[in-house]
Design a protein around this motif. Structure first.
Motif, short mmCIF file in Angstrom:
data_model
loop_
_atom_site.label_atom_id
_atom_site.label_comp_id
_atom_site.label_asym_id
_atom_site.label_seq_id
_atom_site.Cartn_x
_atom_site.Cartn_y
_atom_site.Cartn_z
N GLU A 14 0.85 -1.20 0.00
CA GLU A 14 0.00 0.00 0.00
C GLU A 14 0.88 1.24 0.00
O GLU A 14 1.89 1.31 0.70
N SER A 15 0.47 2.23 -0.78
CA SER A 15 1.21 3.49 -0.82
C SER A 15 0.25 4.63 -1.12
O SER A 15 -0.91 4.41 -1.48
N GLY A 16 0.71 5.85 -0.94
CA GLY A 16 -0.11 7.02 -1.21
C GLY A 16 -1.02 7.39 -0.05
O GLY A 16 -0.81 6.98 1.09
N ASP A 17 -2.05 8.16 -0.36
CA ASP A 17 -2.99 8.71 0.63
C ASP A 17 -4.11 7.70 0.89
O ASP A 17 -4.91 7.42 -0.01
N PRO A 18 -4.21 7.14 2.10
CA PRO A 18 -5.25 6.14 2.37
C PRO A 18 -6.66 6.69 2.27
O PRO A 18 -7.62 5.91 2.18
N ASP A 19 -6.81 8.01 2.26
CA ASP A 19 -8.14 8.61 2.15
C ASP A 19 -8.51 8.98 0.72
O ASP A 19 -9.62 9.46 0.47
N ALA A 20 -7.58 8.77 -0.20
CA ALA A 20 -7.83 9.11 -1.61
C ALA A 20 -8.46 7.93 -2.34
O ALA A 20 -8.60 6.83 -1.79
N ARG A 21 -8.85 8.16 -3.57
CA ARG A 21 -9.42 7.09 -4.40
C ARG A 21 -8.39 5.98 -4.58
O ARG A 21 -7.19 6.24 -4.74
N THR A 22 -8.84 4.75 -4.59
CA THR A 22 -7.95 3.60 -4.67
C THR A 22 -7.64 3.22 -6.11
O THR A 22 -8.53 3.18 -6.96
N ALA A 23 -6.37 2.92 -6.35
CA ALA A 23 -5.94 2.33 -7.62
C ALA A 23 -5.33 0.97 -7.31
O ALA A 23 -4.50 0.84 -6.41
N LEU A 24 -5.79 -0.05 -8.02
CA LEU A 24 -5.23 -1.40 -7.91
C LEU A 24 -4.32 -1.60 -9.11
O LEU A 24 -4.78 -1.56 -10.25
N VAL A 35 5.84 -2.94 -12.41
CA VAL A 35 4.83 -1.88 -12.31
C VAL A 35 5.12 -0.91 -11.17
O VAL A 35 4.31 -0.04 -10.87
N ALA A 36 6.30 -1.04 -10.55
CA ALA A 36 6.66 -0.14 -9.45
C ALA A 36 6.60 1.33 -9.87
O ALA A 36 6.13 2.17 -9.09
N PRO A 37 7.05 1.70 -11.09
CA PRO A 37 6.94 3.11 -11.48
C PRO A 37 5.49 3.59 -11.57
O PRO A 37 5.21 4.75 -11.26
N ILE A 38 4.58 2.73 -12.00
CA ILE A 38 3.17 3.11 -12.07
C ILE A 38 2.64 3.37 -10.67
O ILE A 38 1.99 4.39 -10.41
N ALA A 39 2.92 2.45 -9.76
CA ALA A 39 2.46 2.61 -8.38
C ALA A 39 3.03 3.88 -7.76
O ALA A 39 2.32 4.64 -7.09
N MET A 46 -3.23 9.21 -5.21
CA MET A 46 -4.20 8.15 -4.98
C MET A 46 -3.73 7.21 -3.87
O MET A 46 -2.58 7.28 -3.42
N HIS A 47 -4.64 6.34 -3.44
CA HIS A 47 -4.30 5.25 -2.53
C HIS A 47 -4.04 4.02 -3.40
O HIS A 47 -4.95 3.54 -4.09
N VAL A 48 -2.81 3.54 -3.41
CA VAL A 48 -2.40 2.52 -4.37
C VAL A 48 -2.18 1.17 -3.69
O VAL A 48 -1.49 1.08 -2.67
N LEU A 49 -2.78 0.14 -4.27
CA LEU A 49 -2.58 -1.24 -3.85
C LEU A 49 -1.83 -1.97 -4.96
O LEU A 49 -2.29 -2.00 -6.10
N VAL A 87 -12.91 1.70 -7.66
CA VAL A 87 -11.47 1.50 -7.80
C VAL A 87 -11.04 1.66 -9.26
O VAL A 87 -11.73 1.21 -10.18
N VAL A 88 -9.91 2.31 -9.46
CA VAL A 88 -9.29 2.38 -10.78
C VAL A 88 -8.32 1.20 -10.89
O VAL A 88 -7.34 1.13 -10.14
N VAL A 89 -8.60 0.27 -11.78
CA VAL A 89 -7.75 -0.91 -11.94
C VAL A 89 -6.80 -0.68 -13.10
O VAL A 89 -7.23 -0.43 -14.23
N VAL A 90 -5.51 -0.74 -12.80
CA VAL A 90 -4.47 -0.50 -13.79
C VAL A 90 -3.69 -1.79 -13.98
O VAL A 90 -3.14 -2.34 -13.02
N GLY A 91 -3.64 -2.29 -15.21
CA GLY A 91 -2.96 -3.56 -15.45
C GLY A 91 -1.98 -3.48 -16.59
O GLY A 91 -2.26 -2.86 -17.62
N SER A 92 -0.83 -4.11 -16.41
CA SER A 92 0.20 -4.18 -17.44
C SER A 92 0.31 -5.61 -17.94
O SER A 92 0.39 -6.55 -17.14
#
Length: 260
Positions: A14-24, A35-39, A46-49, A87-92
């Protein structure tokens, strides 16, 4: 039949702001480091998982996760348990396939109806597009893989003779897991026809030099989804966020702002 679920010891950074919108953020065959650069980029707003898929990097994979569809269900269940929504789902690469499958399933199941708010598919695989076959991934040696996946093959080439025994074992295990989940052809003949179920905002991003799956393939995937956007990143291959990060963020950031 039991609903697939992630192993309890699944690593989710987990990274970013826990109160912001989540990105998976979902990685491809190369593992979570790809995908570390994306996160890192998304964590600024955003709140990133960022999970490690079961079976990758020496982790365990339960028997009930034996396909991309089952892995997608497991991630939906995980988001549901966490109380996430929109959730915004981002996939590579294969992560893009998982993201699309998650969006399809969420559209078909009321339990998941509010989970997925948008999808960003970066050089995703999985569909079968007539006239645009994907590379025979498992038949490629290290040099051929670099040439197919990178605009500048020298940047992506890793000499297998320099690997430690541990690195070699992890690479072999990752390949076996990918074959077990995605199949030797890394595709699902039904996926393209099912994409019209996806109605959330979707962005498909492809490196202009990708030869694992081509930009023409990516454009066909985007056309199969109502209202999906498509963008090509110059001087980049299968991982544009590694080869051309600035140009990649210039496409992704406006999309993320528009869907807020």
């Amino acid at each position: 039949m039991m609903t697939p679920s992630l192993p309890q010891n699944t690593t989710i950074v987990e990274s970013g702001d826990p109160d912001a919108r989540t990105a998976l953020v979902l990685h491809g065959g190369g593992g979570p480091q790809t995908v570390a650069p994306i996160a890192g980029h998304l964590a600024a707003t955003m709140h990133v998982l960022t999970p490690t898929h079961p079976g990758w990097n020496g982790t365990s994979r339960p028997d009930d996760i034996a396909s991309v569809a089952q892995l997608a269900t497991a991630y939906l269940e995980s988001l549901l348990e966490r109380g996430e929504r929109d959730v915004v789902v981002v996939g590579s690469s294969i992560g893009g396939w998982i993201a699309l499958e998650m969006a399809i399933q969420s559209a078909a199941d009321d339990r998941y109806a509010d989970l997925i708010g948008a999808v960003i598919d970066i050089d995703g695989v999985g569909a079968v597009v007539e006239g645009e076959p994907g590379a025979d991934f498992f038949a490629l040696d290290a040099r051929q893989l670099a040439e197919a996946a990178w605009h500048n093959a020298e940047l992506g080439y890793r000499d297998p003779t320099t690997f430690t025994d541990e690195q070699r074992a992890i690479q072999q295990s990752n390949g076996e897991t990918m074959a077990a989940i995605a199949g030797r052809g890394i595709s699902d003949a039904t996926l393209l026809k099912r994409l019209d179920a996806i109605t959330v905002p979707t962005l498909v991003v492809f490196g202009a030099s990708d030869r694992i799956v081509t930009p023409a393939y990516g454009q066909a995937v985007a056309r199969a989804m109502p209202g999906a956007e498509f963008a090509v990143i110059a001087d980049a291959g299968h991982l544009p966020h590694l080869e051309a990060p600035g140009a990649t963020w210039a496409v992704i950031d406006p999309f993320v702002i528009r869907i807020r």
